[in-house]
Scaffold this active site. Structure first.
Site, mmCIF file in Angstrom:
data_model
loop_
_atom_site.group_PDB
_atom_site.id
_atom_site.type_symbol
_atom_site.label_atom_id
_atom_site.label_comp_id
_atom_site.label_asym_id
_atom_site.label_seq_id
_atom_site.Cartn_x
_atom_site.Cartn_y
_atom_site.Cartn_z
ATOM 1 N N ASP A 1 -2.529 6.472 -3.803
ATOM 2 C CA ASP A 1 -1.222 5.819 -3.121
ATOM 3 C C ASP A 1 -0.831 4.827 -4.207
ATOM 4 O O ASP A 1 -1.538 4.415 -5.195
ATOM 5 C CB ASP A 1 -1.491 5.247 -1.814
ATOM 6 C CG ASP A 1 -2.406 4.193 -1.711
ATOM 7 O OD1 ASP A 1 -3.396 3.973 -2.444
ATOM 8 O OD2 ASP A 1 -2.294 3.345 -0.840
ATOM 9 N N ASP B 1 -1.381 1.501 -4.337
ATOM 10 C CA ASP B 1 -2.271 0.290 -4.838
ATOM 11 C C ASP B 1 -3.512 1.020 -4.949
ATOM 12 O O ASP B 1 -4.706 0.198 -5.324
ATOM 13 C CB ASP B 1 -2.256 -0.599 -3.827
ATOM 14 C CG ASP B 1 -2.773 -0.243 -2.286
ATOM 15 O OD1 ASP B 1 -2.371 0.685 -2.153
ATOM 16 O OD2 ASP B 1 -3.534 -1.092 -1.801
ATOM 17 N N SER C 1 0.776 -1.302 -0.092
ATOM 18 C CA SER C 1 0.018 -0.100 -0.057
ATOM 19 C C SER C 1 0.670 1.110 0.000
ATOM 20 O O SER C 1 1.715 1.366 -0.732
ATOM 21 C CB SER C 1 -0.890 -0.035 1.193
ATOM 22 O OG SER C 1 -1.774 1.082 0.988
ATOM 23 N N ASP D 1 -6.045 2.611 -3.571
ATOM 24 C CA ASP D 1 -7.191 2.423 -2.655
ATOM 25 C C ASP D 1 -7.341 3.810 -1.920
ATOM 26 O O ASP D 1 -8.318 3.954 -1.013
ATOM 27 C CB ASP D 1 -7.346 1.059 -1.888
ATOM 28 C CG ASP D 1 -6.027 1.111 -0.728
ATOM 29 O OD1 ASP D 1 -5.210 1.931 -0.934
ATOM 30 O OD2 ASP D 1 -6.026 0.190 -0.145
#
Ligand code: MG
Length: 454
Positions: A243, A245, A99, A247
Site C-alpha cells: 500500500d 505507506d 495509508s 505497511d
C-alpha cells in the site's frame, strides 16, 4: 481553527485535503504533539501524496515553534519512520500518510518514543490539547531546528536483512524474478534497494513515488489485475504489492493468482513458527487459518481489537513470536512492533528459498478458507459504533464475540460487523471453507443489518 470533516482518533487526524485537512489543522496537531512529547527530536516522514510536502511544512512549523527539533527522513515508508523513531536519541515521530486511503486524503499518524502508535491515553492527551488550543511556544532562542537523517531507509533494510531468520546469501542464489507494484507510493523509494540487496530481477509497475495513484491503492485482489497479468507475461516467480505507506503486503503467485492479504500473514506465521515456537497475536478480524497454523505448532493465538496499536501492545506484553493483522500487516516483534511489508517480503522469499517451493506450492500447503469483505457506507456524523451496538442488542439471544464489533463464530466459519476506525463505514467480514458459504453468511447479516439504518 475548525475541526470539521475530519476523522479524529487517538492515533491522529485524517481528512480530505482542501476539505477538512488544512495546514492549520496539521500545525495545531504538531504543536500539541510537540508539547506532550517534546522538547527533543521528533522524526517526521511522509508518503508520496501530492499534499505531503505542504502538510510536512505545516508539521515542521508546529514542531519547531514549540521547541522540538525535526529529524527529517523525507519520503519514507511508515515502518521506516517507526524504526527511526525508536532510536535512542529521538522523543517521538509523526508520519504523514493516509495509508491505503485514496489520493485526495492525507493524515498525521502519531508515534510514541518507542516507535509504537500512541496508546489511547497518550492520544487523548494530544487531542485534549488541540481542543483547548493550549500550546507553550518556544522563545526565539529555543525554536527547534531541522536535521536530516537520509540513511533511514538503508538502515531499515539492513536491520531487516540482519535478522537471524533471514539468509540474504541464500535468497540471492535463488535469483527471484519479481513483478512489484508500489502504486506510486513510498514503496518506490525502498523496494528497488531491497530487491537489489536480495539479488532479485524486478519488473516495476507504478514505481515513481508521485502520489497520483493510478488505481485504488488498497492491495486487494480486485486492484491487482495488472500485476497478475504482468507476473504471468514475464514468467515471474511472484508478484508483490504494497500500500502507499508500505505497511501492508499482498502477494501474487507465479500463476498470476492473488493469494489475498490474509495469506500474507499466514505464510509468514507458518515460516516464523517453524523456526521459533511462540505465541501469536492477531486482531479479531484475521483469518482462522492462523488458528490452524498455530495449532499445528502447538502455540496459542491471542486476539485483540482491530488496530495496529492493540495488536502491538499485546504482542509486547506477552512477548509474541509473530503478530499482525489479516489485511497484510506483518508485525515481527524481534525487529520492531509495527506493521512492516519489508520484513514480510524478506520472510516470504526466505520461506520459498528454504523450502524450495514455488509460491503456489507454499500456498496450497496451508489450510484453505475464503474471506468475503463487504461494507456499508454511512454519511459523516452517524455513530457507526452505536449502530453496531443496536444490532448486537437485537440479536442478544445469540452467542457472540464482542472483542471488536460483533462476531458470530461457528464451527469452521464466522461473520463479523464492525465500525471502521478510519472511515465512515461499517465493515462486514465473513469467512468459511468455500466462497459460497462465506457469501451467504455476509449477505444474510448485511440484509438483516440494513433494516435498522435510520
Ligand atoms: Mg498503510
Amino acid at each position: 481553527m475548525e475541526l470539521k470533516n475530519l476523522m479524529i482518533s487517538i492515533s491522529g487526524v485524517r481528512g480530505i485535503v482542501g476539505d477538512g485537512l488544512t495546514p492549520e489543522v496539521a500545525m495545531h496537531f504538531a504543536q500539541a504533539y510537540g508539547n506532550e512529547f517534546g522538547p527533543g527530536r521528533i522524526v517526521v516522514g511522509r508518503d508520496s501524496r501530492t499534499s505531503g510536502e505542504m502538510i510536512k511544512h505545516a508539521v515542521w512549523a508546529g514542531l519547531t515553534a514549540v521547541g522540538c527539533d525535526v529529524v527529517d527522513i523525507g519520503l519514507a515508508p511508515t515502518p521506516t519512520t517507526a524504526m527511526a523513531t525508536q532510536r535512542d536519541e529521538n522523543q517521538g515521530g509523526i508520519i504523514i500518510t493516509a495509508s491505503h486511503n485514496p489520493k485526495e486524503w492525507n493524515a498525521l499518524k502519531l508515534l510514541a518514543a518507542d516507535g509504537l502508535f500512541l496508546s489511547p491515553e497518550q492520544g487523548e492527551r494530544v487531542l485534549e490539547r488541540v481542543k483547548r488550543q493550549d500550546y507553550r511556544f518556544a522563545s526565539w532562542a529555543q525554536i527547534g531546528k531541522i536535521v536530516s537523517y537520509p540513511a533511514a531507509i538503508e538502515d531499515h533494510i539492513n536491520d531487516t536483512l540482519k535478522l537471524e531468520l533471514i539468509d540474504c546469501e541464500k535468497i540471492r542464489k535463488r535469483k527471484f524474478k519479481i513483478v512489484a507494484d508500489p502504486c506510486n507510493g513510498a514503496g518506490g523509494v525502498i523496494l528497488p534497494q531491497l530487491f537489489e540487496k536480495l539479488g532479485c530481477e524486478v519488473i516495476f509497475l507504478n514505481l515513481e513515488p508521485h502520489g497520483r495513484f493510478p488505481r485504488s491503492p488498497e492491495p486487494l485482489p480486485n486492484n491487482l489485475v495488472e500485476l497478475c497479468t504482468e507476473v504471468k507475461s514475464h514468467h515471474a516467480d511472484l508478484g508483490i504489492a504494497v500500500d502507499p505507506d508500505v505497511d501492508r503486503l499482498a502477494v501474487v503467485s507465479e500463476r498470476g493468482v492473488p493469494l489475498g492479504e490474509e495469506y500474507t500473514l499466514a505464510l509468514v506465521t507458518d515460516f516464523v513458527l517453524s523456526h521459533t515456537k511462540g505465541d501469536v497475536v492477531v486482531n479479531a478480524s484475521t483469518s482462522r487459518v492462523i488458528d490452524d497454523i498455530a495449532s499445528k505448532y502447538g502455540v496459542p493465538v491471542h486476539r485483540t481489537k482491530v488496530g495496529e496499536i492493540h495488536v502491538a501492545m499485546r504482542a509486547r506484553e506477552i512477548g509474541a513470536a509473530i503478530a499482525g493483522e489479516g489485511n497484510g500487516g506483518i508485525i515481527y516483534p524481534a525487529l520492531h512492533l509495527g506493521r512492516d511489508a519489508i520484513v514480510g517480503i524478506a520472510m516470504i522469499l526466505q520461506l520459498l528459498t528454504e523450502r524450495r517451493l514455488t509460491l503456489s506450492q507454499a500456498f496450497e500447503m496451508l489450510p484453505q478458507y475464503v474471506m468475503i469483505k463487504d461494507k456499508i457506507s454511512l454519511p459523516f456524523g452517524i455513530d457507526a459504533k452505536q449502530l453496531v451496538q443496536q444490532y448486537a442488542d437485537k440479536r442478544s439471544n445469540e452467542v457472540m464475540d464482542l472483542t471488536d464489533g460483533l462476531k458470530f463464530v461457528y464451527e469452521r466459519s464466522w461473520v463479523q460487523l464492525r465500525a471502521s476506525n478510519t472511515e465512515p463505514i461499517i465493515r462486514i467480514m465473513a469467512e468459511a471453507p468455500t466462497e459460497q458459504e462465506a457469501m451467504e453468511l455476509a449477505e444474510k447479516v448485511k440484509g438483516d443489518f440494513v433494516k435498522i439504518l435510520p
